[in-house]
Design a protein around this motif. Structure first.
Motif, short mmCIF file in Angstrom:
data_model
loop_
_atom_site.label_atom_id
_atom_site.label_comp_id
_atom_site.label_asym_id
_atom_site.label_seq_id
_atom_site.Cartn_x
_atom_site.Cartn_y
_atom_site.Cartn_z
N ALA A 1 32.20 -13.76 -52.05
CA ALA A 1 31.29 -12.64 -52.23
C ALA A 1 30.84 -11.76 -50.83
O ALA A 1 30.96 -10.49 -50.65
N ARG A 2 30.67 -12.46 -49.83
CA ARG A 2 30.56 -11.74 -48.45
C ARG A 2 31.72 -10.90 -48.12
O ARG A 2 31.57 -9.90 -47.56
N HIS A 3 32.90 -11.57 -48.27
CA HIS A 3 34.06 -10.58 -47.95
C HIS A 3 34.43 -9.46 -48.90
O HIS A 3 34.80 -8.63 -48.14
N PHE A 4 34.18 -9.74 -50.15
CA PHE A 4 33.99 -8.59 -50.94
C PHE A 4 33.28 -7.32 -50.56
O PHE A 4 33.70 -6.21 -50.51
N VAL A 5 31.79 -7.70 -49.92
CA VAL A 5 31.07 -6.63 -49.56
C VAL A 5 31.73 -6.18 -48.32
O VAL A 5 31.44 -4.85 -48.08
N LYS A 6 32.30 -6.85 -47.23
CA LYS A 6 32.76 -6.30 -46.13
C LYS A 6 34.00 -5.62 -46.36
O LYS A 6 34.28 -4.50 -45.77
N ASP B 1 30.17 -13.86 -62.55
CA ASP B 1 29.90 -15.11 -61.56
C ASP B 1 30.73 -14.93 -60.30
O ASP B 1 32.14 -15.10 -60.54
N LEU B 2 30.31 -14.90 -59.10
CA LEU B 2 31.36 -14.90 -57.99
C LEU B 2 31.53 -16.42 -57.38
O LEU B 2 32.11 -16.05 -56.03
N ASP B 3 30.99 -17.22 -57.79
CA ASP B 3 31.04 -18.58 -57.06
C ASP B 3 32.72 -18.93 -57.10
O ASP B 3 33.13 -19.14 -57.82
N GLY B 4 33.28 -19.24 -55.65
CA GLY B 4 34.34 -19.83 -55.45
C GLY B 4 35.65 -18.94 -55.80
O GLY B 4 36.81 -19.32 -55.78
N LYS B 5 35.07 -17.56 -55.87
CA LYS B 5 36.35 -16.63 -56.03
C LYS B 5 36.71 -15.96 -54.54
O LYS B 5 35.66 -15.58 -53.83
N TRP B 6 37.82 -15.54 -54.52
CA TRP B 6 38.43 -14.78 -53.53
C TRP B 6 37.74 -13.22 -53.59
O TRP B 6 37.60 -12.65 -54.80
N SER B 7 37.74 -12.58 -52.56
CA SER B 7 37.24 -10.97 -52.68
C SER B 7 38.50 -10.33 -53.37
O SER B 7 37.90 -9.49 -54.29
N ILE C 1 37.32 -10.88 -57.26
CA ILE C 1 36.31 -10.20 -57.62
C ILE C 1 36.70 -8.88 -57.80
O ILE C 1 36.28 -8.19 -58.79
N PHE C 2 37.37 -8.22 -56.81
CA PHE C 2 37.85 -6.69 -56.94
C PHE C 2 38.67 -6.48 -58.34
O PHE C 2 38.25 -5.51 -58.85
N SER C 3 39.65 -7.37 -58.51
CA SER C 3 40.29 -7.26 -59.99
C SER C 3 39.34 -7.31 -61.22
O SER C 3 39.70 -6.54 -62.27
N GLU C 4 38.36 -8.17 -61.16
CA GLU C 4 37.63 -8.47 -62.26
C GLU C 4 36.58 -7.03 -62.44
O GLU C 4 36.47 -6.53 -63.45
N LEU C 5 36.25 -6.63 -61.25
CA LEU C 5 35.34 -5.42 -61.48
C LEU C 5 36.28 -4.17 -61.93
O LEU C 5 35.96 -3.45 -62.45
#
Length: 150
Positions: free
Chosen positions: A48-53, A98-104, A107-111
Motif C-alpha cells: 500500500a505504501r509503495h502504491f501511494v508512492k 483489501d491491500l494486505d500482502g499485495k504488491w503495488s 493494487i494498481f491492476s485491481e483499481l
C-alpha cells in the motif's frame, strides 16, 4: 564566455518526473469519483505504501478531479488491522479492496479493473496479443553489495 562541458548532461529532473507520470498504461479512470486509502504509517503494509508512492501520483496527474484521501495511521505491534482502499464510482457504487500482502502493481491492476472501463480491457487484449503484460513487471530486488549500499 563559459567553458563547454566535457560531458553531455543527462535528462533534467523535471523530464524524468514527467516521463514517469505519463508512462503507459496511463491511468485514465473515467468511472472513478473518489479513493480513500488507509494503511500503517510505518513498519507494515508495504504494498500500500509503495502504491501511494509509485502509482498514486500518476493517477492524480491523469485524473485531477478525483477526490483522493490517504490516511496513514500509527500501528503498534499488538494491533492487527489490514490496509484497505475504498473506491467510489460515479454511479454511486462503493468497493472496498483489501491491500494486505499485495504488491503495488497488483493494487494498481485491481483499481484499473474496477474503474477504468472498456479502454483498459482493450489495452490488456492488445498487450496480450503482442506477448507483453498489461503492467510492467516490478523491479528486481538488488542483491549483494548493491542491496546494502545506499
Amino acid at each position: 564566455m563559459p567553458r563547454k562541458p566535457k560531458t553531455i548532461p543527462g535528462p533534467s529532473r523535471l523530464s524524468v518526473i514527467l516521463a514517469r507520470l505519463t508512462q503507459e498504461p496511463r491511468p485514465h479512470l473515467p468511472n472513478l469519483k473518489s479513493l480513500r486509502l488507509t494503511y500503517a504509517y510505518r513498519n507494515d503494509h508495504f504494498g500500500a505504501r509503495h502504491f501511494v508512492k509509485e502509482e498514486l501520483p500518476r493517477i492524480r496527474y491523469a485524473n485531477p478531479t478525483i477526490d483522493i484521501q490517504v490516511d496513514k495511521k500509527l500501528k503498534t505491534k499488538e494491533e492487527t488491522w489490514k490496509p484497505e482502499m475504498v473506491v467510489e464510482l460515479k454511479n454511486g457504487a462503493t468497493h472496498k479492496l483489501d491491500l494486505d500482502g499485495k504488491w503495488s502493481t497488483t493494487i494498481f491492476s485491481e483499481l484499473m479493473e474496477l474503474s477504468a472501463g472498456s479502454w483498459w480491457q482493450k489495452y490488456k487484449k492488445d498487450r496480450a496479443a503482442a506477448g507483453e503484460s498489461a503492467i510492467p513487471p516490478p523491479q528486481k530486488a538488488k542483491s549483494g553489495a548493491a542491496a546494502i549500499l545506499p
